[in-house]
Design a protein around this motif. Structure first.
Motif, PDB file in Angstrom:
ATOM      1  N   THR A 180      48.763  14.985 -38.452  1.00 21.44           N
ATOM      2  CA  THR A 180      47.790  13.933 -38.906  1.00 21.44           C
ATOM      3  C   THR A 180      48.643  12.632 -38.846  1.00 21.44           C
ATOM      4  O   THR A 180      47.842  11.799 -39.134  1.00 21.44           O
ATOM      5  CB  THR A 180      47.258  14.589 -40.690  1.00 21.44           C
ATOM      6  N   ALA A 181      49.812  12.832 -39.461  1.00 23.07           N
ATOM      7  CA  ALA A 181      50.333  11.394 -39.642  1.00 23.07           C
ATOM      8  C   ALA A 181      52.089  11.679 -39.437  1.00 23.07           C
ATOM      9  O   ALA A 181      52.441  12.586 -39.104  1.00 23.07           O
ATOM     10  CB  ALA A 181      50.613  10.986 -41.192  1.00 23.07           C
TER      11      ALA A 181
ATOM     12  N   SER B 281      47.930  12.516 -33.237  1.00 28.45           N
ATOM     13  CA  SER B 281      47.111  12.669 -34.455  1.00 28.45           C
ATOM     14  C   SER B 281      46.023  13.621 -33.897  1.00 28.45           C
ATOM     15  O   SER B 281      45.359  13.509 -32.969  1.00 28.45           O
ATOM     16  CB  SER B 281      46.454  11.508 -34.812  1.00 28.45           C
TER      17      SER B 281
ATOM     18  N   ASP C  13      41.079  14.543 -43.611  1.00 28.05           N
ATOM     19  CA  ASP C  13      41.223  13.595 -42.489  1.00 28.05           C
ATOM     20  C   ASP C  13      41.137  14.558 -41.172  1.00 28.05           C
ATOM     21  O   ASP C  13      41.971  14.923 -40.311  1.00 28.05           O
ATOM     22  CB  ASP C  13      42.466  12.912 -42.307  1.00 28.05           C
TER      23      ASP C  13
ATOM     24  N   GLU D 197      41.220   3.871 -29.943  1.00 28.30           N
ATOM     25  CA  GLU D 197      42.030   5.053 -30.794  1.00 28.30           C
ATOM     26  C   GLU D 197      42.203   6.090 -29.409  1.00 28.30           C
ATOM     27  O   GLU D 197      41.349   6.392 -28.597  1.00 28.30           O
ATOM     28  CB  GLU D 197      41.365   5.796 -31.626  1.00 28.30           C
TER      29      GLU D 197
ATOM     30  N   THR E  59      40.067  17.578 -34.348  1.00 20.35           N
ATOM     31  CA  THR E  59      40.797  16.478 -34.138  1.00 20.35           C
ATOM     32  C   THR E  59      40.936  15.724 -35.478  1.00 20.35           C
ATOM     33  O   THR E  59      40.146  16.293 -36.704  1.00 20.35           O
ATOM     34  CB  THR E  59      40.340  15.451 -33.237  1.00 20.35           C
ATOM     35  N   CYS E  60      41.738  14.751 -35.667  1.00 21.79           N
ATOM     36  CA  CYS E  60      41.558  13.907 -36.859  1.00 21.79           C
ATOM     37  C   CYS E  60      40.335  12.964 -37.078  1.00 21.79           C
ATOM     38  O   CYS E  60      39.866  12.474 -35.993  1.00 21.79           O
ATOM     39  CB  CYS E  60      42.927  12.936 -37.100  1.00 21.79           C
TER      40      CYS E  60
ATOM     41  N   TRP F 136      48.933  18.085 -47.725  1.00 14.92           N
ATOM     42  CA  TRP F 136      49.784  18.114 -46.369  1.00 14.92           C
ATOM     43  C   TRP F 136      51.074  18.988 -46.360  1.00 14.92           C
ATOM     44  O   TRP F 136      51.691  19.143 -47.422  1.00 14.92           O
ATOM     45  CB  TRP F 136      50.123  16.615 -45.962  1.00 14.92           C
TER      46      TRP F 136
ATOM     47  N   GLY G 134      43.932  10.137 -29.329  1.00 13.40           N
ATOM     48  CA  GLY G 134      44.607  11.100 -30.048  1.00 13.40           C
ATOM     49  C   GLY G 134      44.638  12.456 -29.372  1.00 13.40           C
ATOM     50  O   GLY G 134      44.051  12.492 -28.054  1.00 13.40           O
TER      51      GLY G 134
ATOM     52  N   HIS H 243      40.359   9.926 -38.314  1.00  9.50           N
ATOM     53  CA  HIS H 243      40.821   8.742 -37.791  1.00  9.50           C
ATOM     54  C   HIS H 243      40.902   8.487 -36.762  1.00  9.50           C
ATOM     55  O   HIS H 243      40.709   7.244 -35.875  1.00  9.50           O
ATOM     56  CB  HIS H 243      42.254   8.169 -38.807  1.00  9.50           C
ATOM     57  N   VAL H 244      41.217   9.447 -35.668  1.00  9.58           N
ATOM     58  CA  VAL H 244      41.154   9.227 -34.215  1.00  9.58           C
ATOM     59  C   VAL H 244      39.749   8.890 -33.737  1.00  9.58           C
ATOM     60  O   VAL H 244      39.355   8.014 -32.823  1.00  9.58           O
ATOM     61  CB  VAL H 244      41.374  10.709 -33.556  1.00  9.58           C
TER      62      VAL H 244
END
Length: 597
Positions: free
Chosen positions: A168-169, A152, A74, A15, A29-30, A134, A17, A32-33
């Motif tokens: 985020t997306a 992200s 997230d 990943e 950060t996110c 969001w 980001g 998911h990163v």
């Protein structure tokens, strides 16, 4: 933007980001990163400060993201291996991203082929949150760099460089230039410390800084405090109700007060309560003890039960919390009698969160007369907590008709004013199988200015005597729920001593019906009367205890009985306390009807 050295490139496993520096050592950060941070190292590079090199980092806070593209939370907070000599990001007020005319928002990301970074220009579609989480973004010009993988965690900034959210997306649909960001107030929901960095209209910046400094000190000192009570105390009697599910941490409660409560003074009150927790100061000199009803700050949780009118087995149950003289309903429902216990267990736990933190809980069951002997003190606290309610809280019962009688409430109020002197009170005994006529008992209680009447048997075994006690302004009635078996006195069941006699005990002229005198019965008894023994123990146990302290004292007695080697044989095991101070309930609820939940 040229001076915005706080933009960061994040790498973790496969990943890549973005992120942004918020303190000399923290980067947002996110989640998911850095989803593989437990397996792969996390590294951070600042493209505008290459001389710092590649820095290792660790995840120190997480928003609770569960792994799905639409899962909330997230957010991840990274801690760098060392502080960096860079000026952190600056923040704009939370609504700056969607104030008309909607401003251009710039994101600095790292898509494939742009290790040094590139820019994307977007704007908010509306101030309406998607799923409460969001803000939706669309391309500023309808063309140009899309938000895609590598953006992200990027800060969404105003043209002047101030941050308003985090990307985020992006949309998966081809040729659709849309994305999503978490605005600042949502980010602060998951990482409350951000609240001290973001300017909040109507709030004093110094107060916010102190609030979050106190939160850090409370966490570092291991101070324990119920965040739900702190919230209720901060918003006041007429503030927004406690959100569903409450708060798991003080930080979450503080962030909600800052972002969601319209009254700015609520933040001041929250900080003040937290200051008392962290800096309690030297203890005040102790005055000579003077326990009075007025000095005992009871915070009642009231469970009121009444017949619903929908059938003999149907009742209406209402649970309320009293605070600052105001009743706060927690829930009302019509239930079969078998469902009452489970409902009450859930609602008491919710009601306690509404109470004043400085006051002591008092669980009060307001019951129909035929329910007064119900073993509510033995009900468990919940499905996962077998502690009896009577061993978890000071717990009392009262008669519903008496609770709503204006005449008795007025007289009880006057009686408590007399009892506020804190003097011990005499136990006016009503013995097992008493031959005293009810009118005589009424006169005895009146003439003796009775504060406490003790009964050797439960209400069903001495109904007329109990009715006298309930209809005379005696603030406290105590009895043994089980009484004593008739066999102790050599009597047949139904002749007294814990067994209800279906025949009236008194003739219409007030004369005792023919039968053996009680003294003769006692002479035949093979062992001491348990009812008399109960009253003897009760008299000794409450000697010197002011009536205002009886709920707390009875809690101690119940805990002692529960902890005994043979709990069922302890005299206080089935002690029932009817304790009635109308000053604790200045606003009785209206009659129960139209249950809602």
């Amino acid at each position: 933007m040229n001076s915005a050295a706080w933009h960061a490139r994040i790498h973790c496993g496969q990943e890549v980001g973005a992120g942004f520096l918020v303190t000399p050592r923290r980067v947002l950060t996110c989640a998911h990163v850095v989803r593989r941070s437990d397996q792969d190292p996390v590294t951070v590079v600042f493209p505008h400060a290459r001389e710092l090199g590649e820095l290792s980092a660790s995840v120190v806070a997480h928003g609770g993201w569960a792994g799905g593209p639409t899962d909330p939370g997230d957010l991840a907070v990274l801690e760098l291996e060392r502080e960096v000599p860079l000026v952190p990001a600056r923040f704009a007020p939370p609504d700056s991203a969607y104030t008309e005319p909607y401003p251009k928002l710039v994101a600095y990301g790292f898509p494939v082929g742009y290790d040094e970074g590139t820019l994307a220009e977007y704007r908010a579609v509306s101030g309406q949150l998607i799923a409460g989480e969001w803000l939706e973004l669309v391309s500023w010009q309808g063309h140009g760099q899309p938000i895609e993988a590598g953006f992200s965690g990027a800060a969404a900034t105003l043209p002047d460089g101030r941050v308003v959210g985090m990307i985020t997306a992006a949309s998966d649909a081809p040729n659709v230039l849309k994305g999503r960001m978490l605005p600042l107030d949502v980010l602060a929901r998951y990482w409350p410390e951000l609240g001290s960095l973001v300017p909040t209209p109507g709030h004093d910046t110094d107060v916010l800084r102190e609030l979050y400094a106190l939160l850090r000190r409370a966490a570092g000192a291991g101070r324990e405090c119920d965040p739900n009570r702190m919230y209720v105390d901060a918003v006041g009697a007429f503030g927004p109700p406690l959100p569903a599910g409450g708060f798991s941490t003080l930080g979450a409660a503080a962030a909600y007060v800052q972002w969601e409560v319209p009254d700015p003074a609520a933040v001041d009150r929250f900080a003040g309560r937290l200051r008392e927790l962290v800096d309690p100061g030297p203890p005040a000199p102790r005055a000579a003890p003077r326990a009075t009803a007025a000095a005992t700050a009871w915070a009642p949780v009231v469970v009121e039960i009444d017949h619903s009118g929908a059938g003999p087995d149907q009742v209406t149950v209402e649970v309320s919390a009293y605070r600052d003289g105001q009743r706060r309903p927690v829930g009302t429902r019509r239930l079969p009698r078998t469902g009452v216990r489970a409902y009450v267990q859930r609602r008491i736990d919710e009601a306690v969160a509404h109470l004043d933190p400085d006051a002591e809980e008092l669980v009060t069951f307001v019951l129909p007369r035929e329910w007064l002997n119900e073993a509510v003190a033995h009900w468990e606290c919940g499905a996962d907590d077998s502690t009896p309610l009577g061993c978890a809280y000071p717990l009392v019962v009262t008669d519903r008709a008496r609770h709503r009688s204006g005449r008795l409430r007025r007289r009880l109020h006057k009686k408590w004013q007399q009892l506020d002197a804190g003097l011990p009170i005499e136990v006016h005994r009503v013995e097992c199988g008493s031959q005293e006529r009810p009118p005589s008992l009424r006169k005895r209680l009146w003439d003796g200015d009775a504060g406490l009447a003790g009964f050797a048997v439960p209400p069903a075994a001495a109904r007329e005597h109990f009715e006298v006690g309930l209809n005379v302004p005696v603030p406290v009635l105590v009895w043994s729920r089980t009484g004593c078996p008739a066999a102790v006195h050599g009597e047949q069941p139904g002749a007294g001593c814990g067994h209800e006699d279906p025949r009236p005990a008194w003739s219409e002229h007030g004369q005792r019906r023919a039968g053996r005198p009680h003294t003769a019965v006692l002479a035949e008894a093979p062992s001491p009367c348990p009812g008399t023994a109960f009253l003897d123990q009760l008299t000794a146990a409450v000697a010197g205890v002011p009536p205002a302290e009886l709920p707390r004292h009875v809690l101690s007695l119940r805990m002692t009985a529960d902890a005994a080697d043979e709990p069922d044989r302890h005299w206080a095991r089935d002690l029932q306390l009817l304790w009635d101070d109308p000053r604790c309930f200045p606003e009785p609820a209206a009659s129960l009807h139209s249950p809602v939940d």
